[in-house]
Design a protein around this motif. Structure first.
Motif, PDB file in Angstrom:
ATOM      1  N   UNK A  68       0.831  -1.213   0.000  1.00  0.00           N
ATOM      2  CA  UNK A  68       0.000   0.000   0.000  1.00  0.00           C
ATOM      3  C   UNK A  68       0.865   1.263   0.000  1.00  0.00           C
ATOM      4  N   UNK A  69       1.964   1.224   0.715  1.00  0.00           N
ATOM      5  CA  UNK A  69       2.843   2.406   0.813  1.00  0.00           C
ATOM      6  C   UNK A  69       3.737   2.596  -0.405  1.00  0.00           C
ATOM      7  N   UNK A  70       4.239   1.487  -0.961  1.00  0.00           N
ATOM      8  CA  UNK A  70       5.261   1.590  -2.005  1.00  0.00           C
ATOM      9  C   UNK A  70       4.783   1.193  -3.390  1.00  0.00           C
ATOM     10  N   UNK A  71       3.734   0.393  -3.435  1.00  0.00           N
ATOM     11  CA  UNK A  71       3.312  -0.167  -4.719  1.00  0.00           C
ATOM     12  C   UNK A  71       4.097  -1.409  -5.100  1.00  0.00           C
ATOM     13  N   UNK A  72       5.072  -1.785  -4.286  1.00  0.00           N
ATOM     14  CA  UNK A  72       5.915  -2.959  -4.558  1.00  0.00           C
ATOM     15  C   UNK A  72       5.370  -4.176  -3.821  1.00  0.00           C
ATOM     16  N   UNK A  73       5.454  -5.321  -4.482  1.00  0.00           N
ATOM     17  CA  UNK A  73       4.981  -6.570  -3.896  1.00  0.00           C
ATOM     18  C   UNK A  73       6.158  -7.399  -3.408  1.00  0.00           C
ATOM     19  N   UNK A  74       6.026  -7.990  -2.249  1.00  0.00           N
ATOM     20  CA  UNK A  74       6.985  -8.968  -1.741  1.00  0.00           C
ATOM     21  C   UNK A  74       6.262 -10.301  -1.674  1.00  0.00           C
ATOM     22  N   UNK A  75       6.794 -11.276  -2.389  1.00  0.00           N
ATOM     23  CA  UNK A  75       6.179 -12.605  -2.412  1.00  0.00           C
ATOM     24  C   UNK A  75       6.563 -13.365  -1.142  1.00  0.00           C
ATOM     25  N   UNK A  76       5.685 -14.249  -0.698  1.00  0.00           N
ATOM     26  CA  UNK A  76       5.917 -14.981   0.544  1.00  0.00           C
ATOM     27  C   UNK A  76       5.822 -16.483   0.321  1.00  0.00           C
ATOM     28  N   UNK A  77       6.812 -17.212   0.863  1.00  0.00           N
ATOM     29  CA  UNK A  77       6.803 -18.670   0.904  1.00  0.00           C
ATOM     30  C   UNK A  77       6.930 -19.078   2.363  1.00  0.00           C
TER      31      UNK A  77
END
Length: 114
Positions: A68-77
């Motif tokens: 929401x803040x950056x527009x960047x996604x971090x994927x999670x495993x």
């Protein structure tokens, strides 16, 4: 957000004290980031009835807030690195250029619980 100019970096132990800020830093500089964590430290804290002096939101909440803040996604495993299928699947699906390994216990007592 997918980025064609940065590296793809998998952060092992990305829910931790060092892993999360490193994941944020890499994402901030437009690298594609994924985190792999077993959340064992959180389980130990629950089992022992302890908690952090500073409240730590869930990884899901932090990833959602970061997007929401950056527009960047971090994927999670999620999974344990001692299980070959876990790391194989993360590597196969994310295909990182680099791996940052911070998946360890923060102190000797936690490392020797079992």
């Amino acid at each position: 957000m997918a980025n064609s100019t940065g590296m793809r970096v998998l952060v092992l132990g990305g829910d931790g004290y060092l892993g999360w800020p490193i994941a944020l830093h890499l994402s901030y500089w437009n690298h594609d980031v994924a985190i792999l964590d077993s959340f064992v430290r959180r389980r130990y804290d629950d089992e022992l009835g302890t908690e952090s002096l500073v409240p730590i939101e869930s990884l899901d909440t932090r990833i959602t807030t970061w997007r929401a803040l950056s527009g960047n996604h971090i994927e999670q495993f999620t999974g344990d690195l001692t299980e070959p299928d876990v790391i194989y699947e993360a590597l196969r699906r994310f295909r990182p250029h680099a791996v940052v390994h911070l998946a360890e216990q923060r102190s000797a007592p936690y490392s020797m619980m079992d």
